[in-house]
Design a protein around this motif. Sequence first.
Motif, mmCIF file in Angstrom:
data_model
loop_
_atom_site.group_PDB
_atom_site.id
_atom_site.type_symbol
_atom_site.label_atom_id
_atom_site.label_comp_id
_atom_site.label_asym_id
_atom_site.label_seq_id
_atom_site.Cartn_x
_atom_site.Cartn_y
_atom_site.Cartn_z
ATOM 1 N N LEU A 103 -55.839 50.205 -36.135
ATOM 2 C CA LEU A 103 -54.839 51.139 -36.363
ATOM 3 C C LEU A 103 -55.202 51.978 -37.686
ATOM 4 C CD1 LEU A 103 -51.556 49.444 -35.434
ATOM 5 C CD2 LEU A 103 -53.012 50.828 -34.147
ATOM 6 N N ASN A 104 -56.286 51.427 -38.478
ATOM 7 C CA ASN A 104 -56.717 52.010 -39.555
ATOM 8 C C ASN A 104 -57.337 53.232 -39.317
ATOM 9 O OD1 ASN A 104 -55.321 50.425 -41.247
ATOM 10 N ND2 ASN A 104 -57.004 48.954 -41.506
ATOM 11 N N GLU A 105 -57.606 54.147 -40.201
ATOM 12 C CA GLU A 105 -58.609 55.272 -40.139
ATOM 13 C C GLU A 105 -59.870 55.237 -40.671
ATOM 14 O OE1 GLU A 105 -58.388 60.148 -40.804
ATOM 15 O OE2 GLU A 105 -56.814 59.041 -40.954
ATOM 16 N N ASN A 106 -59.895 54.735 -41.973
ATOM 17 C CA ASN A 106 -60.956 54.574 -42.871
ATOM 18 C C ASN A 106 -61.152 53.036 -43.397
ATOM 19 O OD1 ASN A 106 -62.001 57.333 -42.678
ATOM 20 N ND2 ASN A 106 -60.287 57.918 -44.086
ATOM 21 N N MET A 107 -62.169 52.498 -43.424
ATOM 22 C CA MET A 107 -62.567 51.124 -43.788
ATOM 23 C C MET A 107 -64.045 50.653 -44.123
ATOM 24 S SD MET A 107 -60.392 48.656 -41.018
ATOM 25 C CE MET A 107 -61.008 49.760 -39.515
ATOM 26 N N ILE A 108 -64.152 50.243 -45.409
ATOM 27 C CA ILE A 108 -65.513 49.729 -45.740
ATOM 28 C C ILE A 108 -65.524 48.455 -45.526
ATOM 29 C CG2 ILE A 108 -66.794 49.407 -47.855
ATOM 30 C CD1 ILE A 108 -65.226 51.665 -49.325
ATOM 31 N N LEU A 109 -66.762 48.127 -45.016
ATOM 32 C CA LEU A 109 -67.270 46.595 -44.616
ATOM 33 C C LEU A 109 -68.311 46.358 -45.636
ATOM 34 C CD1 LEU A 109 -67.293 46.627 -40.566
ATOM 35 C CD2 LEU A 109 -65.407 46.614 -42.229
ATOM 36 N N LEU A 110 -68.189 45.310 -46.416
ATOM 37 C CA LEU A 110 -69.197 44.837 -47.560
ATOM 38 C C LEU A 110 -69.995 43.657 -46.789
ATOM 39 C CD1 LEU A 110 -70.544 44.864 -50.295
ATOM 40 C CD2 LEU A 110 -68.466 43.591 -51.063
ATOM 41 N N CYS A 111 -71.088 43.584 -46.710
ATOM 42 C CA CYS A 111 -71.881 42.614 -46.209
ATOM 43 C C CYS A 111 -72.600 41.583 -47.189
ATOM 44 C CB CYS A 111 -73.136 43.048 -45.343
ATOM 45 S SG CYS A 111 -72.650 44.133 -43.982
ATOM 46 N N GLY A 112 -72.136 40.373 -47.298
ATOM 47 C CA GLY A 112 -72.613 39.586 -48.523
ATOM 48 C C GLY A 112 -73.928 39.077 -48.064
ATOM 49 N N HIS A 113 -74.829 38.462 -48.898
ATOM 50 C CA HIS A 113 -76.064 38.043 -48.788
ATOM 51 C C HIS A 113 -76.251 37.052 -49.926
ATOM 52 C CE1 HIS A 113 -79.425 38.638 -46.362
ATOM 53 N NE2 HIS A 113 -80.394 38.546 -47.223
ATOM 54 N N TYR A 114 -77.466 36.147 -49.676
ATOM 55 C CA TYR A 114 -77.741 35.005 -50.601
ATOM 56 C C TYR A 114 -76.625 34.018 -50.696
ATOM 57 C CZ TYR A 114 -81.228 38.649 -51.358
ATOM 58 O OH TYR A 114 -82.089 39.731 -51.342
ATOM 59 N N LYS A 115 -76.126 34.078 -52.047
ATOM 60 C CA LYS A 115 -74.905 33.172 -52.369
ATOM 61 C C LYS A 115 -73.765 33.875 -52.231
ATOM 62 C CE LYS A 115 -75.274 29.270 -53.004
ATOM 63 N NZ LYS A 115 -75.160 28.089 -52.046
ATOM 64 N N GLY A 116 -73.728 35.231 -51.890
ATOM 65 C CA GLY A 116 -72.486 35.982 -51.867
ATOM 66 C C GLY A 116 -72.407 37.043 -52.771
ATOM 67 N N VAL A 117 -71.460 37.433 -53.386
ATOM 68 C CA VAL A 117 -71.168 38.432 -54.175
ATOM 69 C C VAL A 117 -70.628 38.191 -55.412
ATOM 70 C CG1 VAL A 117 -71.088 40.101 -52.410
ATOM 71 C CG2 VAL A 117 -68.951 39.313 -53.381
ATOM 72 N N ASP A 118 -70.900 38.660 -56.552
ATOM 73 C CA ASP A 118 -70.482 38.534 -57.746
ATOM 74 C C ASP A 118 -68.691 38.215 -57.767
ATOM 75 O OD1 ASP A 118 -69.108 38.841 -60.612
ATOM 76 O OD2 ASP A 118 -70.806 39.248 -61.242
ATOM 77 N N GLN A 119 -68.004 37.417 -58.174
ATOM 78 C CA GLN A 119 -66.414 37.285 -57.897
ATOM 79 C C GLN A 119 -65.790 38.265 -58.338
ATOM 80 O OE1 GLN A 119 -65.115 34.799 -56.381
ATOM 81 N NE2 GLN A 119 -63.091 35.683 -56.371
ATOM 82 N N ARG A 120 -66.251 39.261 -59.461
ATOM 83 C CA ARG A 120 -65.520 40.509 -59.755
ATOM 84 C C ARG A 120 -65.332 41.157 -58.687
ATOM 85 N NH1 ARG A 120 -68.896 40.522 -65.162
ATOM 86 N NH2 ARG A 120 -70.495 39.985 -63.803
ATOM 87 N N VAL A 121 -66.296 41.449 -57.759
ATOM 88 C CA VAL A 121 -66.280 42.355 -56.607
ATOM 89 C C VAL A 121 -65.026 41.892 -55.822
ATOM 90 C CG1 VAL A 121 -67.335 42.898 -54.419
ATOM 91 C CG2 VAL A 121 -68.643 42.783 -56.603
ATOM 92 N N ARG A 122 -64.849 40.587 -55.560
ATOM 93 C CA ARG A 122 -63.870 40.148 -54.694
ATOM 94 C C ARG A 122 -62.245 40.250 -55.472
ATOM 95 N NH1 ARG A 122 -66.268 34.704 -52.267
ATOM 96 N NH2 ARG A 122 -64.492 34.886 -50.675
ATOM 97 N N ASP A 123 -62.344 40.165 -56.856
ATOM 98 C CA ASP A 123 -61.303 40.267 -57.519
ATOM 99 C C ASP A 123 -60.612 41.618 -57.725
ATOM 100 O OD1 ASP A 123 -61.330 37.423 -57.860
ATOM 101 O OD2 ASP A 123 -62.067 37.469 -59.772
#
Length: 224
Positions: A103-123
Amino acid sequence: MRLDIITCLPDLFDGPMNQSIVKRSQTKGHVEIAIHNLRDYATNKHKNVDDYAYGGGAGMVLSVEPIDKCISGLKEQRTYEEVIYLTPDGETLNQRMANQLSLNENMILLCGHYKGVDQRVRDHLVTKEISIGDYVLSGGELAAMVLADALIRLVPGVLNDESSALTDSFQDNLLAPPVYSRPVEYKGWKVPEVLTSGHEANIEKWRHDQAVKRTEERRPDLLD
């Protein structure tokens, strides 16, 4: 619907995003998909977007700065309902979630890689974390493709018969019933007579009973 997908391996999307229903959805103008190469936002001459983890240990981590620059740049152009990070420890994707997100119009999908992303991105940048199953992939690209496909087919106008999506497995917490096509008999294997009877009420009852039976046998947890 517009999906902005952030990845450090953009070439992986060339095939899946340009085939079948996903391709037609873009051609018809129902869906817009933009792939963003995370390396374009790197701040060093080697275009590195990862670094070693503080505290040691094996594996590299996607850095916060290029991800922040990419997401911030996108947000300057439009408003996003969700910034989704594909990760094995996210909420498991199911049909109900797909219905809601579609139902959303705009979304960003972030693909992780290696061991993932810096936790500050998630926070601070991510609004929702999604997993496609209890296993680990080499990166979030395949998971992003699965999520994108699940959402796109629910967008009005994408499927030739919109009622098709409503009769899929999991839409009513039941698995889909068996389906048959021509010929009516092959090698002595016959199509159930009720399906060739033309009696709509009996056919619908048979399909519902078969869906319940199949769910009880294969996924009783859905009936809970």
